[in-house]
Design a protein around this motif. Structure first.
Motif, PDB file in Angstrom:
ATOM      1  N   THR A  78     -27.328   8.959 -78.044  1.00  0.00           N
ATOM      2  CA  THR A  78     -25.872   8.517 -77.061  1.00  0.00           C
ATOM      3  C   THR A  78     -26.756   7.032 -77.571  1.00  0.00           C
ATOM      4  O   THR A  78     -25.569   6.402 -77.178  1.00  0.00           O
ATOM      5  N   ALA A  79     -26.872   6.398 -78.655  1.00  0.00           N
ATOM      6  CA  ALA A  79     -27.340   5.368 -79.278  1.00  0.00           C
ATOM      7  C   ALA A  79     -25.688   5.727 -79.750  1.00  0.00           C
ATOM      8  O   ALA A  79     -24.926   4.348 -79.944  1.00  0.00           O
ATOM      9  N   LEU A  80     -25.507   6.476 -80.665  1.00  0.00           N
ATOM     10  CA  LEU A  80     -23.913   6.417 -81.383  1.00  0.00           C
ATOM     11  C   LEU A  80     -22.679   6.659 -80.182  1.00  0.00           C
ATOM     12  O   LEU A  80     -21.899   6.334 -80.319  1.00  0.00           O
ATOM     13  N   ILE A  81     -23.268   7.675 -79.276  1.00  0.00           N
ATOM     14  CA  ILE A  81     -21.873   7.553 -77.795  1.00  0.00           C
ATOM     15  C   ILE A  81     -21.798   5.931 -77.412  1.00  0.00           C
ATOM     16  O   ILE A  81     -20.505   6.438 -77.710  1.00  0.00           O
ATOM     17  N   ILE A  82     -22.518   5.921 -77.552  1.00  0.00           N
ATOM     18  CA  ILE A  82     -22.368   3.930 -76.390  1.00  0.00           C
ATOM     19  C   ILE A  82     -21.859   3.193 -77.685  1.00  0.00           C
ATOM     20  O   ILE A  82     -20.472   2.868 -77.462  1.00  0.00           O
ATOM     21  N   THR A  83     -22.312   3.463 -78.914  1.00  0.00           N
ATOM     22  CA  THR A  83     -20.941   2.543 -79.640  1.00  0.00           C
ATOM     23  C   THR A  83     -20.180   2.588 -80.038  1.00  0.00           C
ATOM     24  O   THR A  83     -19.119   2.196 -80.203  1.00  0.00           O
ATOM     25  N   MET A  84     -19.744   4.433 -80.259  1.00  0.00           N
ATOM     26  CA  MET A  84     -18.606   4.419 -80.378  1.00  0.00           C
ATOM     27  C   MET A  84     -17.460   4.366 -79.259  1.00  0.00           C
ATOM     28  O   MET A  84     -16.667   3.790 -79.151  1.00  0.00           O
ATOM     29  N   ILE A  85     -18.342   4.236 -78.095  1.00  0.00           N
ATOM     30  CA  ILE A  85     -17.417   4.110 -76.645  1.00  0.00           C
ATOM     31  C   ILE A  85     -16.607   2.699 -76.767  1.00  0.00           C
ATOM     32  O   ILE A  85     -15.652   1.873 -77.231  1.00  0.00           O
ATOM     33  N   SER A 123     -15.782  -2.429 -68.443  1.00  0.00           N
ATOM     34  CA  SER A 123     -15.369  -2.780 -70.098  1.00  0.00           C
ATOM     35  C   SER A 123     -15.833  -3.825 -70.428  1.00  0.00           C
ATOM     36  O   SER A 123     -16.260  -3.742 -71.857  1.00  0.00           O
ATOM     37  N   ILE A 124     -16.127  -5.158 -69.363  1.00  0.00           N
ATOM     38  CA  ILE A 124     -16.743  -5.983 -69.987  1.00  0.00           C
ATOM     39  C   ILE A 124     -17.639  -6.032 -70.164  1.00  0.00           C
ATOM     40  O   ILE A 124     -18.466  -6.275 -70.992  1.00  0.00           O
ATOM     41  N   PHE A 125     -18.502  -5.073 -68.892  1.00  0.00           N
ATOM     42  CA  PHE A 125     -19.914  -5.270 -69.327  1.00  0.00           C
ATOM     43  C   PHE A 125     -20.503  -4.705 -70.809  1.00  0.00           C
ATOM     44  O   PHE A 125     -20.973  -5.479 -71.436  1.00  0.00           O
ATOM     45  N   LEU A 126     -19.870  -3.427 -70.934  1.00  0.00           N
ATOM     46  CA  LEU A 126     -19.832  -3.436 -72.456  1.00  0.00           C
ATOM     47  C   LEU A 126     -20.032  -3.519 -73.153  1.00  0.00           C
ATOM     48  O   LEU A 126     -20.218  -4.252 -74.481  1.00  0.00           O
ATOM     49  N   VAL A 127     -18.335  -4.105 -73.417  1.00  0.00           N
ATOM     50  CA  VAL A 127     -18.208  -5.381 -73.922  1.00  0.00           C
ATOM     51  C   VAL A 127     -18.518  -6.791 -74.348  1.00  0.00           C
ATOM     52  O   VAL A 127     -19.133  -6.625 -75.680  1.00  0.00           O
ATOM     53  N   SER A 156     -18.569  12.865 -80.423  1.00  0.00           N
ATOM     54  CA  SER A 156     -16.520  12.547 -80.746  1.00  0.00           C
ATOM     55  C   SER A 156     -16.228  12.387 -79.328  1.00  0.00           C
ATOM     56  O   SER A 156     -15.404  11.767 -78.386  1.00  0.00           O
ATOM     57  N   LEU A 157     -16.735  13.673 -78.441  1.00  0.00           N
ATOM     58  CA  LEU A 157     -15.802  14.251 -76.609  1.00  0.00           C
ATOM     59  C   LEU A 157     -16.219  13.045 -75.583  1.00  0.00           C
ATOM     60  O   LEU A 157     -15.435  12.698 -74.825  1.00  0.00           O
ATOM     61  N   THR A 158     -17.707  12.936 -76.147  1.00  0.00           N
ATOM     62  CA  THR A 158     -18.245  12.628 -74.588  1.00  0.00           C
ATOM     63  C   THR A 158     -17.544  10.979 -75.060  1.00  0.00           C
ATOM     64  O   THR A 158     -17.218  10.545 -73.974  1.00  0.00           O
ATOM     65  N   ALA A 159     -18.098  10.100 -76.087  1.00  0.00           N
ATOM     66  CA  ALA A 159     -17.892   9.126 -76.492  1.00  0.00           C
ATOM     67  C   ALA A 159     -16.129   8.792 -75.955  1.00  0.00           C
ATOM     68  O   ALA A 159     -15.892   7.586 -75.390  1.00  0.00           O
ATOM     69  N   SER A 160     -15.004   9.714 -76.177  1.00  0.00           N
ATOM     70  CA  SER A 160     -13.381   8.963 -76.366  1.00  0.00           C
ATOM     71  C   SER A 160     -13.138   9.667 -74.550  1.00  0.00           C
ATOM     72  O   SER A 160     -12.926   8.708 -74.588  1.00  0.00           O
ATOM     73  N   GLY A 161     -13.640  10.357 -74.044  1.00  0.00           N
ATOM     74  CA  GLY A 161     -14.218  10.780 -72.173  1.00  0.00           C
ATOM     75  C   GLY A 161     -14.326   9.859 -71.954  1.00  0.00           C
ATOM     76  O   GLY A 161     -13.656   9.415 -71.065  1.00  0.00           O
TER      77      GLY A 161
END
Lengths: 289, 284
Positions: free
Chosen positions: B147-154, A21-25, B85-90
């Motif tokens: 991937t770019a979108l997934i990471i950002t959404m996470i 969490s911290i890394f990503l943020v 959406s599924l990957t990011a929210s999971g």
């Protein structure tokens, strides 16, 4: 002694568990925010292969001397205030209306929330269709049925009617958030308080003022603060609805990706961040998540 | 006499209440009604200057059309949205479970600070970060990838997820955990055998919240994606809207199907979860 030892072992585990969490943020919020400050002092040519040129405070000067920026700031505040007032008042009204047992209560509640959970893109298409000035149902009502005007306004092509639309859309879309929050707190109010007020002969308005308002105050403050912040940075809803209302989010987006002026866009971000920080510092003590 | 009149009064009050309720629902649901009816109207009827409430002739053509890849790339947009959406929210939920557990249960220095920082980030808006994120994503060679979108959404949903889960975990009694420790379970086992099963309803609502945010994203999709094969629903549909050959019935059918996954998910979570913690709020 024992607690210290425990705290140490807890720290290790906590760091392992919190690391992702911290890394990503840090990587995708803190570092970019820092990077915004850096970029804001450069002029980045459109071709990314060319080096950025250090320009000092030039980007800031150009924004702070740009009438469009202040116009956009004013529109944003007006949009935020009207939409927050409208959606909060409507949410509270509907919550009070719902705060009694009745048939289909749960179903009605789910239906009310529909506009809040549906993705913007779907809602925007429905609104664009309804307000189309050739065959939209709203124009049909205004011109052909109610004769309020000879000719319906070109809703999306005129800054004033577009502004009216985006505010109305925000109230319609976001009042369910206030509604759910208020409904939850209203249900916790002891009904004997109302009965006592009634015995004392309090009017409906007095009952609201004396019993309801103090009880819902913490939720009211939270709803108003969070909604204000989110509306202040609104982008998607307004961008998809019309291109005539340049709120700050859109002003920033256009500067970055329509005029390719990344340096100037970054300095807008920094200015907005300063405004946001002031608001957070001012409200942090009072807002309960 | 008096009793009869009070009975009448009550009936009148009841009628007034339900009239109000119907009026309220009519106003708030009207755009949905228009969306639904237009999706069943013929193309000609949809642009008639005398709008009809219900279709004169019902047609299912638009629903057939949007699922035909030769006419409308809807399925491809839908798939992309689902994957992102599924990957990011999971992933967001998984990462948040560990983080929230640490913040809820472990005692360590800096806990309050970390808590407060996540809270601040929760108020942050994506629009503030578009310029540097665009540069970072390009620099990492992730431009025009899901991937770019997934990471950002996470990251967009992580702080909220941590907050919501922490408040769920806080309600689980400490005794349970102590008993488990005496039985010899370690912290990680406790998370999987005790915390997760006991807060399943909370975890589901956090998942639904994250899914909603990712499903709704237009901003990041519009700056990270350029190849229409990668488009998610919001950006894909909006691009189609600006082409001259859009058909209203089709757009409305697509809008309805686009709304379906979130509405279904929300109803299910709302049905199972008392109080519904999906109230975190969709950020604009």
């Amino acid at each position: 002694m024992k607690t210290i030892k425990r705290e140490k072992s807890d720290l290790k585990l906590a760091m392992v568990l919190l690391f992702p969490s911290i890394f990503l943020v840090l990587l995708l919020v803190a570092y970019p925010m820092f990077s915004n400050i850096q970029i804001s002092f450069f002029d980045q040519p459109i071709n990314p292969r060319l080096d950025a040129v250090f320009v000092g405070f030039e980007n800031y000067m150009s924004i702070l001397s740009d009438g469009e920026f202040f116009k956009s700031l004013g529109i944003t505040f007006l949009y935020m205030i009207l939409a927050v007032l409208g959606s909060t008042a409507m949410g509270l009204g509907v919550a009070i209306f719902f705060n009694r047992p009745f048939k289909f209560r749960k179903l009605s509640r789910s239906l009310i929330i529909l506009s809040y959970v549906t993705p913007s893109i779907s809602l925007v298409f429905a609104w664009k269709y309804m307000f189309n000035n050739g065959y939209g149902v709203v124009n049909f009502l205004v011109v052909d049925v109610l004769h309020l005007a000879d000719k319906a306004p070109l809703w999306f092509d005129n800054p004033v009617s577009s502004f009216f639309l985006v505010v109305l859309f925000a109230i319609w879309r976001y009042f369910p958030y206030a509604f759910i929050s208020f409904l939850a707190i209203l249900q916790t109010i002891d009904s004997t308080l109302y009965e006592a007020a009634e015995i004392d002969g309090a009017s409906a308005w007095n009952k609201f003022k004396i019993v309801t308002l103090p009880a819902i105050m913490p939720v009211l403050i939270t709803v108003v603060t969070l909604r204000s912040i989110w509306l202040f940075y609104m982008f998607t809803d307004v961008f998809l609805l019309t291109n005539k209302v340049d709120i700050l989010g859109i002003y920033l987006y256009k500067t970055a990706f329509a005029f390719n002026d990344l340096g100037k866009a970054a300095s807008i971000s920094v200015i907005l961040f300063i405004i946001l920080s002031l608001v957070i510092i001012a409200t942090r003590k009072r807002v309960k998540y | 006499m008096a009793m009869a009149s009070s009975k009448k009064n009550r009936a009148l009050k009841k009628a007034g209440f339900y009239t109000g309720l119907i009026a309220l629902l009519t106003v708030t649901l009207f755009p949905f009604f228009i969306m639904l009816m237009t999706s069943f109207k013929s193309t000609k009827e949809a642009v008639s200057t005398n709008p009809t409430l219900f279709p004169k002739e019902w047609t299912f053509k638009h629903f057939v059309d949007i699922f035909n890849p030769d006419i409308f790339p809807f399925i491809s947009y839908f798939k992309n949205s689902l994957v992102v959406s599924l990957t990011a929210s999971g992933l967001a939920v998984l990462i948040a479970i560990f983080g929230a557990y640490a913040l809820s249960r472990l005692k360590f220095m800096g806990r309050t600070t970390i808590n407060a920082s996540f809270y601040t980030v929760y108020m942050f808006s994506g629009i503030l970060l578009v310029v540097p994120l665009f540069k970072i994503i390009s620099g990492l060679g992730l431009y025009d990838t899901k991937t770019a979108l997934i990471i950002t959404m996470i990251v967009q949903t992580l702080p909220t997820a941590i907050f919501m889960l922490k408040s769920y975990f806080d309600t689980i009694p400490d005794d349970l955990e102590e008993a488990a420790m005496i039985d010899g379970l370690n912290r990680i086992q406790i998370i999987f055998y005790i915390i997760i099963p006991l807060s399943l309803s909370g975890i589901i609502s956090v998942f639904v919240y994250s899914f909603m945010v990712a499903w709704n994203d237009y901003l990041f999709a519009s700056i990270f994606l350029s190849d229409s094969l990668n488009f998610t629903l919001p950006i894909g549909l909006n691009t189609l809207f600006s082409t001259p050959d859009y058909v209203w019935g089709r757009m409305m059918a697509a809008s309805l199907i686009t709304a379906l996954p979130v509405v279904i998910m929300y109803s299910i979570s709302d049905y199972f979860i008392k109080g519904g913690a999906t109230e975190g709020g969709v950020k604009g």
